[in-house]
Write a protein that holds these residues in place. Sequence first.
Motif, PDB file in Angstrom:
ATOM      1  N   MET A  35      66.208  91.933  35.278  1.00 14.18           N
ATOM      2  CA  MET A  35      65.938  91.005  34.335  1.00 14.18           C
ATOM      3  C   MET A  35      66.294  91.418  33.209  1.00 14.18           C
ATOM      4  N   SER A  36      66.199  91.284  31.960  1.00 14.83           N
ATOM      5  CA  SER A  36      66.484  91.634  30.502  1.00 14.83           C
ATOM      6  C   SER A  36      65.144  91.567  29.822  1.00 14.83           C
ATOM      7  N   ASN A  37      65.064  92.247  28.931  1.00 21.27           N
ATOM      8  CA  ASN A  37      63.795  92.230  28.113  1.00 21.27           C
ATOM      9  C   ASN A  37      63.149  90.592  28.038  1.00 21.27           C
ATOM     10  N   GLU A  38      63.750  89.353  27.725  1.00 20.18           N
ATOM     11  CA  GLU A  38      63.534  88.550  27.504  1.00 20.18           C
ATOM     12  C   GLU A  38      63.111  88.414  28.359  1.00 20.18           C
ATOM     13  N   GLU A  39      63.895  88.000  30.215  1.00 16.05           N
ATOM     14  CA  GLU A  39      63.112  87.318  30.514  1.00 16.05           C
ATOM     15  C   GLU A  39      62.089  87.702  31.759  1.00 16.05           C
ATOM     16  N   ALA A  73      70.582  95.158  22.482  1.00 14.73           N
ATOM     17  CA  ALA A  73      69.694  94.415  22.879  1.00 14.73           C
ATOM     18  C   ALA A  73      68.316  95.204  23.482  1.00 14.73           C
ATOM     19  N   GLY A  74      69.037  96.432  24.049  1.00 14.43           N
ATOM     20  CA  GLY A  74      68.283  97.343  24.548  1.00 14.43           C
ATOM     21  C   GLY A  74      68.365  96.982  26.230  1.00 14.43           C
ATOM     22  N   ASN A  75      68.674  96.260  26.796  1.00 13.19           N
ATOM     23  CA  ASN A  75      68.800  96.121  27.988  1.00 13.19           C
ATOM     24  C   ASN A  75      69.925  96.819  28.959  1.00 13.19           C
ATOM     25  N   GLY A  76      69.699  97.281  29.907  1.00 11.21           N
ATOM     26  CA  GLY A  76      71.412  98.382  30.972  1.00 11.21           C
ATOM     27  C   GLY A  76      71.741  97.334  31.569  1.00 11.21           C
ATOM     28  N   THR A  77      73.475  97.243  31.580  1.00  6.20           N
ATOM     29  CA  THR A  77      74.132  96.321  32.369  1.00  6.20           C
ATOM     30  C   THR A  77      74.830  97.576  33.676  1.00  6.20           C
ATOM     31  N   LEU A  78      75.466  97.701  34.402  1.00  6.71           N
ATOM     32  CA  LEU A  78      76.605  97.943  35.304  1.00  6.71           C
ATOM     33  C   LEU A  78      76.780  96.944  35.846  1.00  6.71           C
ATOM     34  N   ASP A  79      78.104  97.834  36.285  1.00  2.53           N
ATOM     35  CA  ASP A  79      78.872  96.613  36.855  1.00  2.53           C
ATOM     36  C   ASP A  79      78.768  95.946  38.397  1.00  2.53           C
ATOM     37  N   GLN A  80      78.873  94.321  38.370  1.00  2.00           N
ATOM     38  CA  GLN A  80      77.993  93.704  39.600  1.00  2.00           C
ATOM     39  C   GLN A  80      78.677  94.960  41.003  1.00  2.00           C
ATOM     40  N   SER A  81      80.179  94.926  40.582  1.00  2.00           N
ATOM     41  CA  SER A  81      80.893  95.278  41.799  1.00  2.00           C
ATOM     42  C   SER A  81      80.556  96.926  43.023  1.00  2.00           C
ATOM     43  N   LEU A  82      79.854  97.701  41.751  1.00  2.00           N
ATOM     44  CA  LEU A  82      79.041  98.880  41.769  1.00  2.00           C
ATOM     45  C   LEU A  82      77.642  99.034  42.566  1.00  2.00           C
ATOM     46  N   THR A  83      76.738  97.603  42.053  1.00  2.00           N
ATOM     47  CA  THR A  83      75.654  98.011  41.875  1.00  2.00           C
ATOM     48  C   THR A  83      75.105  98.281  43.331  1.00  2.00           C
ATOM     49  N   ARG A  84      75.279  97.786  44.093  1.00  2.00           N
ATOM     50  CA  ARG A  84      74.560  97.861  44.957  1.00  2.00           C
ATOM     51  C   ARG A  84      75.141  99.184  45.660  1.00  2.00           C
ATOM     52  N   ARG A  85      76.147  99.728  46.098  1.00  2.00           N
ATOM     53  CA  ARG A  85      76.606 100.971  46.977  1.00  2.00           C
ATOM     54  C   ARG A  85      76.647 101.926  45.691  1.00  2.00           C
ATOM     55  N   ILE A  86      76.482 101.616  44.715  1.00  2.00           N
ATOM     56  CA  ILE A  86      75.462 103.353  44.185  1.00  2.00           C
ATOM     57  C   ILE A  86      74.078 102.716  43.850  1.00  2.00           C
ATOM     58  N   LEU A  87      73.571 102.470  43.531  1.00  2.00           N
ATOM     59  CA  LEU A  87      71.647 102.501  44.156  1.00  2.00           C
ATOM     60  C   LEU A  87      71.633 102.918  46.053  1.00  2.00           C
ATOM     61  N   ARG A  88      72.708 102.407  46.789  1.00  2.00           N
ATOM     62  CA  ARG A  88      72.969 102.485  48.101  1.00  2.00           C
ATOM     63  C   ARG A  88      72.741 104.530  47.823  1.00  2.00           C
ATOM     64  N   GLU A  89      73.802 104.818  47.118  1.00  2.00           N
ATOM     65  CA  GLU A  89      74.068 106.274  47.595  1.00  2.00           C
ATOM     66  C   GLU A  89      73.297 107.079  46.621  1.00  2.00           C
ATOM     67  N   PHE A  90      72.856 106.881  45.690  1.00  2.00           N
ATOM     68  CA  PHE A  90      71.326 107.495  44.745  1.00  2.00           C
ATOM     69  C   PHE A  90      70.338 107.759  45.958  1.00  2.00           C
ATOM     70  N   VAL A  91      70.261 106.424  46.400  1.00  2.00           N
ATOM     71  CA  VAL A  91      68.883 106.664  46.988  1.00  2.00           C
ATOM     72  C   VAL A  91      68.996 107.724  48.157  1.00  2.00           C
ATOM     73  N   ASP A  92      70.388 108.235  48.900  1.00  2.00           N
ATOM     74  CA  ASP A  92      71.195 108.926  50.015  1.00  2.00           C
ATOM     75  C   ASP A  92      71.583 109.952  49.359  1.00  2.00           C
ATOM     76  N   ARG A  93      71.607 110.203  48.577  1.00  2.00           N
ATOM     77  CA  ARG A  93      71.189 111.610  47.367  1.00  2.00           C
ATOM     78  C   ARG A  93      69.930 112.592  47.430  1.00  2.00           C
ATOM     79  N   ARG A  94      69.135 111.529  47.443  1.00  2.00           N
ATOM     80  CA  ARG A  94      68.107 111.195  46.349  1.00  2.00           C
ATOM     81  C   ARG A  94      68.188 112.469  45.103  1.00  2.00           C
ATOM     82  N   ARG A  95      69.008 111.377  44.456  1.00  2.00           N
ATOM     83  CA  ARG A  95      68.873 112.458  43.012  1.00  2.00           C
ATOM     84  C   ARG A  95      68.214 111.686  41.616  1.00  2.00           C
ATOM     85  N   LEU A  96      67.633 112.173  40.409  1.00  2.00           N
ATOM     86  CA  LEU A  96      66.999 111.860  39.560  1.00  2.00           C
ATOM     87  C   LEU A  96      65.432 111.145  40.801  1.00  2.00           C
TER      88      LEU A  96
END
Length: 225
Positions: free
Chosen positions: A172-176, A122-145
Amino acid sequence: MIRVLIADDQALVRAGLTSLLGAEPDIEVVGEASDGAEALTLARELRPDVACLDIRMPGVNGIDVARVLAGPDTDPPIPVLMLTTFDLDDYIFGALEAGASGFLLKDADPDVIIAAVRQVAAGNGTLDQSLTRRILREFVDRRRLQPVTGARADGLLTEREREVLLLLAEGMSNEEIAASLVVEVSTVKSHLARMLPKLGVRSRLQAVVWAYQNRIVDVPGAAGN
């Protein structure tokens, strides 16, 4: 009907996913590949709505396949859902940077995998909820993208695009998003299509990561907060 390609070097996993997804009335498994090279060939022939890729495959790995299928050389891009037994950060980072629309561990509940396929289609992304906070935190720390700075983005994004980005970062999804902003789903998709190139990213998940990196929104517990 959602047409799905499954790529995994383990026959048992392919069979399990084919059985799981094929039992759904709105999903059809149109092809199976045992390695990355075969996945690329079948994807070009079959043009599936979603490619479910294992990361560690012989020869061409899943991240390299995702980079081709979700990249600018494939028009239109084929949405990719990464499925793996490994939750190593570098794999997740690689999958997101390659343009994958989603990332799940193979031991996720069957209902979660089925829902993820539908979300990605449907064009919506998804990330395993058990990983989301840790991964976002790591991305912030690594300053990538970070091809565009936060200050520059404020000048590039319209007010409505910024609203869409904030709601996107809330998961949120596109619909939301459409319901929240009282607009049509097609309008949300148009905003996303214009916004992603401005940020220099290729997927909704990359846009969310970018928003956290540039402090448009904050990750609870992130370093420096």
